[in-house]
Structure formats: C-alpha cells, structure tokens
Scaffold this motif. Sequence first.
Motif, PDB file in Angstrom:
ATOM      1  N   ALA A 115       5.684 -41.998  12.101  1.00 32.84           N
ATOM      2  CA  ALA A 115       5.214 -40.631  12.318  1.00 32.84           C
ATOM      3  C   ALA A 115       6.057 -40.065  13.448  1.00 32.84           C
ATOM      4  CB  ALA A 115       3.734 -40.622  12.687  1.00 32.84           C
ATOM      5  N   VAL A 116       7.128 -39.367  13.083  1.00 36.34           N
ATOM      6  CA  VAL A 116       8.082 -38.849  14.071  1.00 36.34           C
ATOM      7  C   VAL A 116       7.528 -37.534  14.602  1.00 36.34           C
ATOM      8  CG1 VAL A 116      10.466 -38.162  14.498  1.00 36.34           C
ATOM      9  CG2 VAL A 116       9.967 -39.999  12.873  1.00 36.34           C
ATOM     10  N   ASN A 117       6.852 -37.630  15.722  1.00 39.51           N
ATOM     11  CA  ASN A 117       6.115 -36.503  16.290  1.00 39.51           C
ATOM     12  C   ASN A 117       6.974 -35.597  17.163  1.00 39.51           C
ATOM     13  OD1 ASN A 117       6.061 -38.993  17.900  1.00 39.51           O
ATOM     14  ND2 ASN A 117       5.035 -37.740  19.443  1.00 39.51           N
ATOM     15  N   GLY A 118       8.220 -35.971  17.377  1.00 36.46           N
ATOM     16  CA  GLY A 118       9.114 -35.184  18.217  1.00 36.46           C
ATOM     17  C   GLY A 118      10.528 -35.715  18.083  1.00 36.46           C
ATOM     18  N   ASP A 196       3.622 -29.367  13.186  1.00 36.44           N
ATOM     19  CA  ASP A 196       3.604 -29.964  14.508  1.00 36.44           C
ATOM     20  C   ASP A 196       2.179 -30.282  14.933  1.00 36.44           C
ATOM     21  OD1 ASP A 196       6.343 -29.701  14.664  1.00 36.44           O
ATOM     22  OD2 ASP A 196       6.275 -27.788  15.716  1.00 36.44           O
ATOM     23  N   GLY A 197       2.065 -31.207  15.898  1.00 38.05           N
ATOM     24  CA  GLY A 197       0.739 -31.603  16.361  1.00 38.05           C
ATOM     25  C   GLY A 197       0.272 -32.863  15.658  1.00 38.05           C
ATOM     26  N   PRO A 198      -1.031 -33.020  15.518  1.00 37.01           N
ATOM     27  CA  PRO A 198      -1.584 -34.264  14.954  1.00 37.01           C
ATOM     28  C   PRO A 198      -1.339 -34.447  13.466  1.00 37.01           C
ATOM     29  CG  PRO A 198      -3.339 -32.662  15.365  1.00 37.01           C
ATOM     30  CD  PRO A 198      -2.094 -32.095  15.977  1.00 37.01           C
ATOM     31  N   ALA A 199      -0.825 -33.430  12.790  1.00 34.04           N
ATOM     32  CA  ALA A 199      -0.641 -33.508  11.339  1.00 34.04           C
ATOM     33  C   ALA A 199       0.329 -34.614  10.934  1.00 34.04           C
ATOM     34  CB  ALA A 199      -0.151 -32.160  10.800  1.00 34.04           C
ATOM     35  N   THR A 200       1.324 -34.900  11.765  1.00 32.53           N
ATOM     36  CA  THR A 200       2.321 -35.908  11.412  1.00 32.53           C
ATOM     37  C   THR A 200       1.705 -37.297  11.372  1.00 32.53           C
ATOM     38  OG1 THR A 200       4.012 -34.542  12.486  1.00 32.53           O
ATOM     39  CG2 THR A 200       4.619 -36.803  11.956  1.00 32.53           C
ATOM     40  N   VAL A 201       0.954 -37.629  12.401  1.00 31.78           N
ATOM     41  CA  VAL A 201       0.285 -38.926  12.428  1.00 31.78           C
ATOM     42  C   VAL A 201      -0.751 -39.002  11.309  1.00 31.78           C
ATOM     43  CG1 VAL A 201      -1.267 -40.420  13.749  1.00 31.78           C
ATOM     44  CG2 VAL A 201       0.696 -39.365  14.870  1.00 31.78           C
ATOM     45  N   ALA A 202      -1.461 -37.911  11.085  1.00 39.17           N
ATOM     46  CA  ALA A 202      -2.483 -37.885  10.033  1.00 39.17           C
ATOM     47  C   ALA A 202      -1.863 -38.152   8.660  1.00 39.17           C
ATOM     48  CB  ALA A 202      -3.210 -36.545  10.040  1.00 39.17           C
ATOM     49  N   ARG A 203      -0.690 -37.551   8.413  1.00 33.47           N
ATOM     50  CA  ARG A 203      -0.023 -37.743   7.119  1.00 33.47           C
ATOM     51  C   ARG A 203       0.483 -39.181   6.977  1.00 33.47           C
ATOM     52  NH1 ARG A 203       0.830 -38.595   2.800  1.00 33.47           N
ATOM     53  NH2 ARG A 203       2.182 -37.582   1.264  1.00 33.47           N
ATOM     54  N   ALA A 204       1.013 -39.732   8.061  1.00 39.89           N
ATOM     55  CA  ALA A 204       1.471 -41.129   8.039  1.00 39.89           C
ATOM     56  C   ALA A 204       0.304 -42.075   7.776  1.00 39.89           C
ATOM     57  CB  ALA A 204       2.166 -41.475   9.351  1.00 39.89           C
ATOM     58  N   LEU A 205      -0.833 -41.800   8.408  1.00 41.52           N
ATOM     59  CA  LEU A 205      -2.015 -42.639   8.201  1.00 41.52           C
ATOM     60  C   LEU A 205      -2.545 -42.510   6.777  1.00 41.52           C
ATOM     61  CD1 LEU A 205      -3.943 -42.173  11.573  1.00 41.52           C
ATOM     62  CD2 LEU A 205      -2.926 -44.290  10.702  1.00 41.52           C
TER      63      LEU A 205
END
Length: 268
Positions: A115-118, A196-205
């Motif tokens: 989850a590439v958050n930045g 951007d924001g928590p969506a990246t981690v959420a999609r990876a999860l």
Amino acid sequence: VTQVPIMAHEPPFQHLKLEAAGDGILMLTLNRERNKNSFSMTLISEFTRALSYASTNDSVKVVVVTGAGDFFSSGNDLTNFSKWEDIDAGTKEAASMLVDMTLGLVRFPKQIVAAVNGPAIGMACTMLGLFDYVYAAESSYFLTPFSNLGQVPEFASSFVFVERMGMVRAQELLVLGRKFSAKEMVGTIVNELCKDGPATVARALETAKLLASFPTNALQTTKKLIRSPLLVVTEQVTRTEVDELVKCWKSEECIEAVMKFLSRRSKL
C-alpha cells in the motif's frame, strides 16, 4: 488491527511495526515517520526478520506493507554511510544485509501486497518490483536518484523493471532518475490507483482478505509456478547488483555525491 507480539526471544522491533489485521493478514508498517521511513540498517534487518517469520508461520497467509505518515519510504538512509568506521567492513555488512532482504522477497512463498501511501524513492521503489500486488495513492510518486548519487539499482530491478516497464521507460527511471507519477506506473509495477489517505491501505487490505480466503496450497503453488522460471536469473542479478554497489560505495564519486547530499539536507 492489533500489534503482534512475535519473536519475543529476539530483540524487539524498533523501526518496523507488525500488526495482525485479521483473516491471516500481517501488516508491516515502515515506522520511521520523522525520517520519511528511510531504511536504516536496523529497518533492513527487521524487515528481513519479519519476512522470515511470515514465511514460516502458518497463521500468516498474506503480508501487507505500508509506510507511516505521508511517505511510503524515502529509500536508503544515507547516514548509514557516515556510520562506517571501516569502509571494507561496513560495505561487506551492508551488502550481506541487502542480499538477505532481497532474497527474502524473491523467495517469499506467500502473497505480499504493498500500500504505497506516498513517495517511494530509491530502494523503496525498486523493492516493489518483487511484490505480488501494489496499490498506490494518487499523489504518490516513484523516483530512483541512483546516478545522481553515484550508485546503481538493487532488488534485481535492472532486470525486473526492464521486464515490467520495457527498456525505454526503465532507463528513464533507473538511469535518468526521472520522477514517475503513480498514474504512469499503473500496468508496470502498480496494479491500481487509490484516493489519497486511508483508501490505499483499505484497498490493499481488501485484496489481502480475498487472497487469504483462497486455499493456501493452491495460492502458494500458483505463485511458485509464476515466479520460478525467473527465479534463477533474479537471484543472479541480485548478487551482481550488490557486488557492483559495493564497488560504488567505495568509490570517490559515490562518497563525494553522498556527502554533498547530506550537506545540502543539513542546511534545509
């Protein structure tokens, strides 16, 4: 998501946070936010230890990797160079640790999702070529300033990125040091853009949970079938890259470039 107490008999993790995300998912967070999650020698060692733990622990089905704060990672912590009292011993140790981390990813038998958050810079960019799935925030970017620092690529990226991106674009990234947007990387090492924001981690999860729901043996066998034809050459390229890196690290041009970078940064 809860922190996982693992390997209590070993030194506790300082720069890497391990959390159980449920459904057999292990979350690894690069946790040096004040240093833009740059890879200290400690973080490199801890990441390798975490991969070893995950690969042999039956309760772990999928690993998700992200960064704390606004950066995925700014890459190698260049202050590592200034800590070498003996350059031969220092480069030998660094090379061994880098090979171990790379082969830990190359040989990792389970699914690993980023989850590439930045921003993903240097080794934080090249390592992603060894992941199974990569989700990137829209504002993230990918940059490898190796030539500017008198260094060469690692994580078998001189092979993997050419395979994934084609020679033309791989050279722009790895040689010219051109900054690629997340959008430009979709279809190469990035699967999908996220808000951007928590969506990246959420999609990876979300993907990790789907993967974890599949029968384990079939999942690992399919990965082995996909990866094994390239395994030998990937490992060979890994060792060749690190051998060349050691030569670079000892060279005057690399030492001068790194010192200039550190000097500029200290004046900011």
